[in-house]
Design a protein around this motif. Structure first.
Motif, PDB file in Angstrom:
ATOM      1  N   VAL A  71       0.814  -1.254   0.129  1.00 44.21           N
ATOM      2  CA  VAL A  71      -0.015   0.091   0.054  1.00 44.21           C
ATOM      3  C   VAL A  71       0.919   1.304  -0.068  1.00 44.21           C
ATOM      4  O   VAL A  71       1.746   1.325   1.045  1.00 44.21           O
ATOM      5  CB  VAL A  71      -1.080   0.099   1.183  1.00 44.21           C
ATOM      6  N   ASN A  72       0.443   2.206  -0.959  1.00 46.41           N
ATOM      7  CA  ASN A  72       1.279   3.499  -1.085  1.00 46.41           C
ATOM      8  C   ASN A  72       0.561   4.313  -0.210  1.00 46.41           C
ATOM      9  O   ASN A  72      -0.700   4.664  -0.152  1.00 46.41           O
ATOM     10  CB  ASN A  72       1.409   4.053  -2.440  1.00 46.41           C
ATOM     11  N   VAL A  73       1.313   5.171   0.887  1.00 44.76           N
ATOM     12  CA  VAL A  73       0.784   5.932   1.687  1.00 44.76           C
ATOM     13  C   VAL A  73       1.598   7.426   1.387  1.00 44.76           C
ATOM     14  O   VAL A  73       2.723   7.610   1.816  1.00 44.76           O
ATOM     15  CB  VAL A  73       1.057   5.678   3.133  1.00 44.76           C
ATOM     16  N   SER A  74       0.864   8.443   0.512  1.00 40.51           N
ATOM     17  CA  SER A  74       1.648   9.736   0.589  1.00 40.51           C
ATOM     18  C   SER A  74       1.262  10.695   1.626  1.00 40.51           C
ATOM     19  O   SER A  74       0.073  10.764   2.111  1.00 40.51           O
ATOM     20  CB  SER A  74       0.797  10.198  -0.939  1.00 40.51           C
ATOM     21  N   THR A  85      -2.942  10.111   8.433  1.00 42.41           N
ATOM     22  CA  THR A  85      -1.959   9.223   8.165  1.00 42.41           C
ATOM     23  C   THR A  85      -1.539   7.977   9.347  1.00 42.41           C
ATOM     24  O   THR A  85      -1.539   6.770   8.809  1.00 42.41           O
ATOM     25  CB  THR A  85      -0.414   9.687   8.104  1.00 42.41           C
ATOM     26  N   GLN A  86      -1.893   8.335  10.414  1.00 45.08           N
ATOM     27  CA  GLN A  86      -1.505   7.207  11.549  1.00 45.08           C
ATOM     28  C   GLN A  86      -2.804   6.132  11.422  1.00 45.08           C
ATOM     29  O   GLN A  86      -2.523   5.115  11.535  1.00 45.08           O
ATOM     30  CB  GLN A  86      -1.685   7.921  12.794  1.00 45.08           C
ATOM     31  N   ARG A 105       6.746  13.059   2.845  1.00 47.60           N
ATOM     32  CA  ARG A 105       7.617  13.697   3.981  1.00 47.60           C
ATOM     33  C   ARG A 105       8.243  12.524   4.798  1.00 47.60           C
ATOM     34  O   ARG A 105       7.925  11.501   4.453  1.00 47.60           O
ATOM     35  CB  ARG A 105       6.694  14.833   4.822  1.00 47.60           C
ATOM     36  N   SER A 106       9.116  13.065   5.778  1.00 47.04           N
ATOM     37  CA  SER A 106       9.680  12.022   6.561  1.00 47.04           C
ATOM     38  C   SER A 106       8.809  10.909   7.380  1.00 47.04           C
ATOM     39  O   SER A 106       7.825  11.199   7.691  1.00 47.04           O
ATOM     40  CB  SER A 106      10.690  12.710   7.587  1.00 47.04           C
ATOM     41  N   PRO A 107       8.881   9.618   7.056  1.00 42.64           N
ATOM     42  CA  PRO A 107       8.191   8.658   7.805  1.00 42.64           C
ATOM     43  C   PRO A 107       8.715   8.394   9.306  1.00 42.64           C
ATOM     44  O   PRO A 107       8.182   7.482   9.875  1.00 42.64           O
ATOM     45  CB  PRO A 107       8.515   7.380   6.980  1.00 42.64           C
ATOM     46  N   GLU A 108       9.718   9.330   9.582  1.00 42.04           N
ATOM     47  CA  GLU A 108      10.099   8.988  10.925  1.00 42.04           C
ATOM     48  C   GLU A 108       9.342   8.663  12.124  1.00 42.04           C
ATOM     49  O   GLU A 108       9.296   7.615  12.960  1.00 42.04           O
ATOM     50  CB  GLU A 108      11.146  10.164  11.441  1.00 42.04           C
ATOM     51  N   ALA A 109       8.111   9.390  12.130  1.00 36.45           N
ATOM     52  CA  ALA A 109       7.173   9.169  13.512  1.00 36.45           C
ATOM     53  C   ALA A 109       6.364   7.822  13.304  1.00 36.45           C
ATOM     54  O   ALA A 109       6.011   7.466  14.320  1.00 36.45           O
ATOM     55  CB  ALA A 109       6.400  10.471  13.276  1.00 36.45           C
TER      56      ALA A 109
END
Length: 328
Positions: A71-74, A85-86, A105-109
């Motif tokens: 699954v793509n999550v933009s 997003t979460q 954007r950053s996926p860090e979280a």
């Protein structure tokens, strides 16, 4: 020849990833990719209703017949309140999806939760420097798209052939090269330069399994790489799209008003307008992402046939270079 860190990561036959296509990457298309021996990603943003996204994931799983999919999550900055997003990642984990493609954007979280769920993360970026940052955060692989790509090539505008070789000295995780990729010889070249595979978008938009109107696909078959153009650079959201009335109008506004805002451009560039083009086949309006791989969109045919053509071209390219002796 085709076994790489990417084929091992995803359990696929060829080192080719079908990148998420907004509105177009649905269960039928993604499952066709899986059955063809590559991997595709359902675009979560195409199914804003959680129940519909869940149904599409389940439909895809059935159609894949045990094959891999993701699954793509933009995670592009939102223009309206409400960050989902979460919740999307939680839904993906609940459904047992094993792979995600992130971008924007950053996926860090979100990485701790994804890792805890056993999900492998491919993060798509428009520059080698962003790939290095993503690597430091712990993603499993990165896809670097160059200036030739349809959609969002970023602001650096470095070409794919430079990215392919440049990244090798800076990354120790598997990386994919995207942007203008539509011929098997390019896949072989990317592997030779150090990439573990490629990501393909525009080349696959003429697949029979893409639900869009045949008139839209026929326009892509007729188009050349010179039929794309860049816009929205003034709002730092550069897009490469098929040249049409909308792109001409947006470029005229940007030239006349360099401080134009995204809100002012939205009546022209909103995604729903592009979706209408896919539904009706009228490509004269809307921002229709398309890259330089239009050089290779020569016919409408099943995705498996396109993939097999790429594999044949890869092998032919490898044979061309194999007998060449190195100079003493």
């Amino acid at each position: 020849m085709h076994t790489t860190a990417i084929t091992d990561l995803f359990g696929i036959r060829l080192p080719i990833v079908a990148g998420g296509l907004m509105w177009l990457s649905d269960a039928r298309y993604v499952a066709a990719a899986s059955r063809a021996g590559i991997i595709g990603f359902i675009t979560a943003a195409s199914f804003p209703d959680p129940a519909r996204l869940r149904d599409e994931i389940r439909r895809c799983r059935d159609l894949c017949e045990g094959g891999p999919f993701g699954v793509n999550v933009s995670m592009l900055p939102k223009l309206v309140p409400g960050e989902r997003t979460q919740a999307v990642f939680e839904l993906i984990a609940e459904e047992g999806v094993r792979f995600v493609e992130t971008s924007g954007r950053s996926p860090e979280a979100y990485l701790p939760g994804l890792k805890a769920a056993g999900i492998k993360v491919l993060h798509k970026v428009p520059a080698v420097r962003h790939a290095v940052k993503a690597q430091s955060l712990g993603v499993d692989a990165v896809a670097i798209v160059g200036a030739e790509c349809g959609g969002h090539p970023g602001m650096d505008m470095v070409g794919s052939i430079v990215n392919a070789a440049w990244a090798r000295g800076q990354l120790h995780i598997p990386y994919l090269i995207g942007g203008g990729i539509g011929c098997g010889s390019q896949v072989t070249a990317a592997l030779a330069m150090g990439a573990a595979g490629v990501v393909v978008g525009t080349r696959f938009t003429v697949a029979e399994e893409i639900w869009a109107h045949d008139d839209y696909k026929r326009r892509l078959v007729q188009a050349q790489p010179t039929d794309t153009t860049l816009l929205m650079h003034t709002v730092r959201n550069t897009v490469r799209a098929l040249r049409n009335g909308t792109t001409d109008e947006v470029q005229a506004i940007e030239a006349a008003k360099p401080d134009v805002t995204i809100q002012e451009l939205l009546p022209l560039v909103a995604g729903r307008i592009g979706r209408q083009a896919y539904e009706t086949g009228d490509t004269s309006r809307g921002v229709l992402s398309a890259g330089h791989a239009l050089a290779f969109t020569d016919r409408i045919e099943p995705l498996a046939v396109i993939v097999d053509r790429l594999a044949t071209e890869m092998q032919a390219a490898a044979r061309r270079i194999a007998p060449v002796p190195l100079a003493a």
